[in-house]
Design a protein around this motif. Structure first.
Motif, short mmCIF file in Angstrom:
data_model
loop_
_atom_site.label_atom_id
_atom_site.label_comp_id
_atom_site.label_asym_id
_atom_site.label_seq_id
_atom_site.Cartn_x
_atom_site.Cartn_y
_atom_site.Cartn_z
N ASN A 59 39.01 39.94 48.83
CA ASN A 59 38.10 38.83 49.37
C ASN A 59 38.69 38.30 50.73
OD1 ASN A 59 39.80 37.48 47.34
ND2 ASN A 59 38.63 35.53 48.13
N TYR A 60 39.62 38.60 51.28
CA TYR A 60 40.27 38.12 52.46
C TYR A 60 39.43 38.34 53.42
CZ TYR A 60 43.25 36.94 56.43
OH TYR A 60 43.56 36.44 57.56
N SER A 61 38.84 39.72 53.67
CA SER A 61 37.69 40.15 54.62
C SER A 61 37.08 41.31 54.00
CB SER A 61 38.55 40.34 55.83
OG SER A 61 37.70 41.10 56.66
N LEU A 62 35.68 41.28 54.26
CA LEU A 62 34.80 42.17 53.60
C LEU A 62 34.30 43.22 54.85
CD1 LEU A 62 34.61 40.16 51.52
CD2 LEU A 62 32.37 40.44 51.20
N SER A 63 35.28 43.42 55.86
CA SER A 63 35.06 44.26 56.95
C SER A 63 36.09 45.46 56.95
CB SER A 63 35.15 43.33 58.18
OG SER A 63 35.15 44.25 59.47
N PRO A 64 35.69 46.24 56.23
CA PRO A 64 36.48 47.57 56.02
C PRO A 64 36.56 48.47 57.23
CG PRO A 64 34.47 48.16 54.97
CD PRO A 64 34.32 46.51 55.55
N SER A 65 35.34 48.52 57.99
CA SER A 65 35.53 49.20 59.21
C SER A 65 35.03 48.54 60.49
CB SER A 65 34.62 50.50 58.77
OG SER A 65 34.68 51.42 60.21
N PRO A 66 35.86 47.92 61.44
CA PRO A 66 35.17 47.28 62.58
C PRO A 66 34.51 48.31 63.43
CG PRO A 66 37.74 47.45 62.74
CD PRO A 66 37.38 47.90 61.33
N LEU A 67 34.89 49.45 63.40
CA LEU A 67 33.99 50.58 64.28
C LEU A 67 32.60 50.84 63.89
CD1 LEU A 67 36.89 53.25 64.93
CD2 LEU A 67 35.68 51.57 66.82
#
Length: 359
Positions: free
Chosen positions: A49-57
């Motif tokens: 849950n630290y960040s739910l952004s698995p792919s910034p692209l």
């Protein structure tokens, strides 16, 4: 002076759904464009849950369809977790669908938890990152690229969808390692740095370190290097609002440190426990360290830090913990309406403070 929003996409507990977190990221990006910010930045993290952004692209590609002007950045793509052929192709595709608005932030990663699940040894992350950095400029600017390294192999390959930006999207290097930053300086890339939750003394120490990195690599920091500064900041006359933001900032730091230093705990294998540590700053220390307070207090503190560090870009952390979304959207609007214009006006009046900054 450019301003951006940094969107970490955190989930502080199950009272937030993953859909809500991602929708908040989307809304904040649209709000940032409407408020006049230059850039929206998206993190990359996995499996907790630290960040739910698995792919910034992927996030950049999605937001390209919902925005028109704001530049869209990865902060950062963790290069050792990618295959270079797919990464190069996706960068070209994303720069194309965003009409050349991609800012490509890259790093080597630090969370062993992530590396283990991708089958990559974190001890090799620096070497893999450096081989990747050998490949990127060639792959993004040449018709055919090949590479034969210790960790990365790429037979002669042509990337079908080419970047729109000439010669390639700007590269942003983030690292605590002066050797890594030094390579970025030598090769003409941008840097992304932070003083975490520390105050003006840490900002001054950061400036000294960057001056040394630039000087050791034959460059002048102000003249030759574009660098961005990641910062927590919040303006309000409400102490409760400020304290809620600072509490979320401290939550972020606690979770980040627990993952970095391999002491993270979880009851269900996903939600990381927030455990106070001996290095935690108090709320009063955070109020003293960071640009928080009334609008005028934030403007003054930001101008003080700018005069010390002299960055070209400041990225504000807007999506932290479980901070209230409607309140943050109003905050983004406030920066666009009052704070950023006041800072730009003062920098225009004070050549000494802005002598290193682009007009």
């Amino acid at each position: 002076m450019e301003f951006g929003v940094f969107i970490l996409a955190q989930q502080r507990g199950y009272h937030q759904t993953s859909q809500q977190v991602i929708n908040n990221s989307i809304e904040q990006t649209v709000a940032a464009e409407q408020a006049g910010f230059n850039t929206a930045w998206y993190a990359e993290h996995h499996f907790n849950n630290y960040s739910l952004s698995p792919s910034p692209l992927m996030m950049v590609a999605h937001m390209a369809a919902k925005t028109k002007r704001i530049r869209l950045g990865t902060a950062v793509c963790i290069l050792p977790l990618y295959h270079p052929a797919r990464f190069l192709a996706e960068v070209g595709f994303v720069d194309t669908v965003s009409d050349g608005r991609l800012e490509l932030g890259i790093g080597s990663g630090y969370q062993q938890f992530e590396f283990e699940r991708f089958g990559v040894k974190i001890e090799d992350s620096g070497a893999i990152y450096n081989e990747f950095l050998d490949i990127l400029p060639k792959g993004l600017t040449q018709k055919i690229v090949a590479y034969d390294g210790q960790h990365l192999k790429l037979p002669p390959s042509s990337i079908a969808v080419r970047c729109l930006q000439d010669p390639m999207p700007p590269l942003w290097i983030t690292s605590g390692n002066p050797v890594t930053l030094g390579r970025g300086v030598r090769e003409g890339h941008n840097l992304f740095v932070t003083a975490l939750l520390k105050g003006s003394d840490a900002v001054a120490e950061l400036r000294q370190r960057l001056d040394k990195v630039a000087g050791d690599n034959g460059k002048d920091l102000d003249r030759d290097v574009k660098f961005g500064f990641l910062r927590c900041a919040y303006a309000s006359d409400s102490k409760a609002e400020i304290d809620a933001y600072l509490d979320c900032a401290r939550f972020q730091r606690r979770i980040s440190e627990s993952l970095k230093f391999r002491r993270s705990q979880s009851d269900d294998g996903y939600m990381i426990k927030e455990v106070p540590s001996e290095t935690d700053p108090t709320m009063e220390q955070l109020r003293q360290n960071l640009p928080v307070g009334s609008v005028n207090e934030v403007i003054d503190k930001m101008l003080e830090e700018i005069s010390i560090l002299r960055p070209k870009h400041i990225a504000l952390q807007t999506q932290l913990g479980d901070f209230d979304q409607k309140t943050m959207l109003r905050q983004i609007e406030l920066w666009g309406e009052r704070i950023i214009p006041a800072i730009q006006k003062e920098l225009g009046r004070n050549p000494e403070a802005s002598r290193a900054l682009p007009a």
